[in-house]
Design a protein around this motif. Sequence first.
Motif, mmCIF file in Angstrom:
data_model
loop_
_atom_site.group_PDB
_atom_site.id
_atom_site.type_symbol
_atom_site.label_atom_id
_atom_site.label_comp_id
_atom_site.label_asym_id
_atom_site.label_seq_id
_atom_site.Cartn_x
_atom_site.Cartn_y
_atom_site.Cartn_z
ATOM 1 N N TYR A 132 -44.478 27.815 22.207
ATOM 2 C CA TYR A 132 -44.384 28.913 23.162
ATOM 3 C C TYR A 132 -44.717 30.249 22.495
ATOM 4 O O TYR A 132 -43.860 31.142 22.413
ATOM 5 C CB TYR A 132 -42.978 28.981 23.780
ATOM 6 N N PRO A 133 -45.945 30.430 22.042
ATOM 7 C CA PRO A 133 -46.285 31.683 21.349
ATOM 8 C C PRO A 133 -46.188 32.921 22.253
ATOM 9 O O PRO A 133 -46.024 34.031 21.747
ATOM 10 C CB PRO A 133 -47.719 31.448 20.877
ATOM 11 N N GLU A 134 -46.240 32.734 23.563
ATOM 12 C CA GLU A 134 -46.132 33.862 24.488
ATOM 13 C C GLU A 134 -44.747 34.517 24.417
ATOM 14 O O GLU A 134 -44.571 35.655 24.859
ATOM 15 C CB GLU A 134 -46.461 33.436 25.927
ATOM 16 N N PHE A 135 -43.766 33.834 23.825
ATOM 17 C CA PHE A 135 -42.430 34.401 23.650
ATOM 18 C C PHE A 135 -42.383 35.361 22.459
ATOM 19 O O PHE A 135 -41.385 36.012 22.248
ATOM 20 C CB PHE A 135 -41.407 33.286 23.421
ATOM 21 N N LYS A 136 -43.445 35.395 21.704
ATOM 22 C CA LYS A 136 -43.582 36.228 20.499
ATOM 23 C C LYS A 136 -42.612 35.784 19.404
ATOM 24 O O LYS A 136 -41.830 34.880 19.570
ATOM 25 C CB LYS A 136 -43.485 37.697 20.816
ATOM 26 N N GLU A 137 -42.717 36.424 18.267
ATOM 27 C CA GLU A 137 -41.959 36.032 17.074
ATOM 28 C C GLU A 137 -40.443 36.064 17.308
ATOM 29 O O GLU A 137 -39.911 37.084 17.748
ATOM 30 C CB GLU A 137 -42.279 36.975 15.915
ATOM 31 N N PRO A 138 -39.756 34.984 16.982
ATOM 32 C CA PRO A 138 -38.293 35.000 17.073
ATOM 33 C C PRO A 138 -37.653 36.072 16.185
ATOM 34 O O PRO A 138 -36.565 36.557 16.483
ATOM 35 C CB PRO A 138 -37.886 33.598 16.596
#
Length: 161
Positions: A132-138
Amino acid sequence: MQRAEEIEVSKIGDIVSAIFSEPAVAYQDYSDFDSELKQYKTEEALLRGISSAIDGNAHSANFSIYYPEAKGYFFSERKSLNPAKCNGATFRYVASGWGLIQLQIDLKNKLKPAVSVSVNSQKRAEAWFQTYPEFKEPSLWEWKYVEKQARRIIRVLKQCA
């Protein structure tokens, strides 16, 4: 981190008070069809939203809690719907973000609903980031703050049981 308990409906206000003991915004988990996400910026507004679900004979009331101090990346994700299967509706929105705290109220038993509180961990977010790269970096999230808020809400949920 998660916890589920059956509590008296009158105790839901205690959970909502715990949520808003720090500046927060609660979002409808999934929007109504062809509508934006509803947001609740105060304790009173969220209680009205929950009461509306109870009075409207909804099966559940689900919210995503965002704490601005947790930073991170929160977004409203538009999902396409099949109009043939959704009474003509073509879209809805979902609240998305790694560090959102989920409040789910199962309303099958209106007098003693099952309430659950859950949140992703940093480790889980990192494990799923490539999916889920659309959630951006944790790493954008202040995880200690997220966990502190989730533990506080869960502590109140346990007290209400």
